[in-house]
Design a protein around this motif. Structure first.
Motif, PDB file in Angstrom:
ATOM      1  N   MET A  90       0.851  -1.171   0.000  1.00 48.01           N
ATOM      2  CA  MET A  90       0.000   0.000   0.000  1.00 48.01           C
ATOM      3  C   MET A  90       0.896   1.234   0.000  1.00 48.01           C
ATOM      4  O   MET A  90       1.831   1.312   0.783  1.00 48.01           O
ATOM      5  N   PHE A  91       0.626   2.160  -0.902  1.00 46.46           N
ATOM      6  CA  PHE A  91       1.410   3.392  -1.045  1.00 46.46           C
ATOM      7  C   PHE A  91       0.572   4.577  -0.578  1.00 46.46           C
ATOM      8  O   PHE A  91      -0.630   4.608  -0.818  1.00 46.46           O
ATOM      9  N   SER A  92       1.205   5.576   0.024  1.00 45.54           N
ATOM     10  CA  SER A  92       0.468   6.786   0.404  1.00 45.54           C
ATOM     11  C   SER A  92       1.355   8.015   0.265  1.00 45.54           C
ATOM     12  O   SER A  92       2.582   7.919   0.275  1.00 45.54           O
ATOM     13  N   ASP A  93       0.698   9.140   0.137  1.00 45.79           N
ATOM     14  CA  ASP A  93       1.402  10.416   0.098  1.00 45.79           C
ATOM     15  C   ASP A  93       0.382  11.538   0.070  1.00 45.79           C
ATOM     16  O   ASP A  93      -0.819  11.302  -0.048  1.00 45.79           O
ATOM     17  N   GLU A  94       0.888  12.757   0.133  1.00 49.57           N
ATOM     18  CA  GLU A  94       0.062  13.954   0.050  1.00 49.57           C
ATOM     19  C   GLU A  94       0.369  14.679  -1.247  1.00 49.57           C
ATOM     20  O   GLU A  94       1.453  14.524  -1.806  1.00 49.57           O
ATOM     21  N   SER A  95      -0.585  15.491  -1.680  1.00 49.71           N
ATOM     22  CA  SER A  95      -0.350  16.340  -2.842  1.00 49.71           C
ATOM     23  C   SER A  95      -1.167  17.613  -2.696  1.00 49.71           C
ATOM     24  O   SER A  95      -2.257  17.595  -2.126  1.00 49.71           O
ATOM     25  N   LYS A  96      -0.637  18.699  -3.220  1.00 53.12           N
ATOM     26  CA  LYS A  96      -1.317  19.986  -3.170  1.00 53.12           C
ATOM     27  C   LYS A  96      -2.013  20.231  -4.504  1.00 53.12           C
ATOM     28  O   LYS A  96      -1.422  20.028  -5.571  1.00 53.12           O
ATOM     29  N   PHE A  97      -3.263  20.656  -4.443  1.00 55.97           N
ATOM     30  CA  PHE A  97      -4.056  21.001  -5.626  1.00 55.97           C
ATOM     31  C   PHE A  97      -4.482  22.455  -5.504  1.00 55.97           C
ATOM     32  O   PHE A  97      -4.936  22.876  -4.442  1.00 55.97           O
ATOM     33  N   CYS A  98      -4.335  23.213  -6.594  1.00 56.48           N
ATOM     34  CA  CYS A  98      -4.677  24.626  -6.603  1.00 56.48           C
ATOM     35  C   CYS A  98      -5.860  24.896  -7.531  1.00 56.48           C
ATOM     36  O   CYS A  98      -6.042  24.192  -8.520  1.00 56.48           O
ATOM     37  N   ILE A  99      -6.624  25.931  -7.198  1.00 61.35           N
ATOM     38  CA  ILE A  99      -7.725  26.326  -8.072  1.00 61.35           C
ATOM     39  C   ILE A  99      -7.165  26.820  -9.399  1.00 61.35           C
ATOM     40  O   ILE A  99      -7.651  26.494 -10.460  1.00 61.35           O
ATOM     41  N   SER A 100      -6.098  27.603  -9.341  1.00 61.19           N
ATOM     42  CA  SER A 100      -5.433  28.069 -10.546  1.00 61.19           C
ATOM     43  C   SER A 100      -4.254  27.153 -10.799  1.00 61.19           C
ATOM     44  O   SER A 100      -3.388  26.998  -9.947  1.00 61.19           O
ATOM     45  N   PHE A 101      -4.196  26.526 -11.965  1.00 68.86           N
ATOM     46  CA  PHE A 101      -3.149  25.547 -12.229  1.00 68.86           C
ATOM     47  C   PHE A 101      -1.910  26.155 -12.861  1.00 68.86           C
ATOM     48  O   PHE A 101      -1.111  25.472 -13.462  1.00 68.86           O
ATOM     49  N   GLY A 102      -1.747  27.468 -12.750  1.00 67.10           N
ATOM     50  CA  GLY A 102      -0.501  28.116 -13.158  1.00 67.10           C
ATOM     51  C   GLY A 102      -0.144  27.919 -14.612  1.00 67.10           C
ATOM     52  O   GLY A 102      -0.932  28.180 -15.495  1.00 67.10           O
TER      53      GLY A 102
END
Length: 189
Positions: free
Chosen positions: A1-13
């Motif tokens: 099982m793999f896990s991690d975090e990621s950041k998502f933005c409203i504006s994708f630059g």
């Protein structure tokens, strides 16, 4: 099982199209692209195996206590449902909250074996590639607020197939061989 975090933005630059213009068109509205200096964003924790697991939208910076809550409320129920009493190996990176002594104790208390993972090795982690797939699928979504962004992330995550997860996990030997060949430098993965 793999896990991690990621950041998502409203504006994708810079992921959108480039704007090319001719001389004299500097203020032409079709040659302008708006940008956001500090876009609204959400941080998401997720897990995958031969399919996707639960998502957790994090409300604060992740420290050991916050991470242990994620484990208790998201990882453990998913692992129980998927594996029951069978053994599995859990993979996470070496973020300070993940490798804290209290977090290690939490894993031991719940009988979860954690894979000894090298530091700074995102090329090896299958879920890093999965986050990239999710973000590419969301490229043209334009949520207006964080609630719409969360809904878009959930919907996109739900579209990930077990076959996609299988392919990511199955190519691990290739990713590791590429990292060895590159002597630890970045690879195409």
């Amino acid at each position: 099982m793999f896990s991690d975090e990621s950041k998502f933005c409203i504006s994708f630059g810079n992921q959108g199209p480039r704007v090319w213009r001719k001389r004299g068109e500097a203020q032409n509205p079709r040659c302008l692209k708006s940008s956001v200096k500090f876009p609204q964003s959400v941080m998401v924790w997720g897990a995958m195996w031969f399919g996707v697991g639960p998502l957790c939208f994090l409300r604060s910076k992740v420290n050991a206590a916050v991470y242990q809550e994620v484990l208790e409320h998201f990882l453990l129920p998913a692992a129980d449902q998927l594996y029951g009493d069978a053994d599995f190996i859990f993979q996470q990176d070496l973020a300070p909250a993940y490798s804290a002594k209290a977090t290690s104790t939490c894993f031991k208390d719940h009988g979860i074996r954690v894979h000894n993972w090298p530091a700074n090795s995102p090329d090896h982690n299958s879920i890093e590639n999965l986050w990239g797939i999710v973000k590419r699928k969301m490229r043209y979504a334009r949520p207006n607020n964080t609630e719409e962004l969360k809904a878009t992330i959930r919907a996109t995550w739900a579209l990930i197939t077990p076959e996609q997860c299988h392919r990511l996990i199955d190519c691990m030997p290739h990713r590791i061989a590429a990292a060895i060949q590159a002597k630890g430098a970045p690879t195409k993965y």
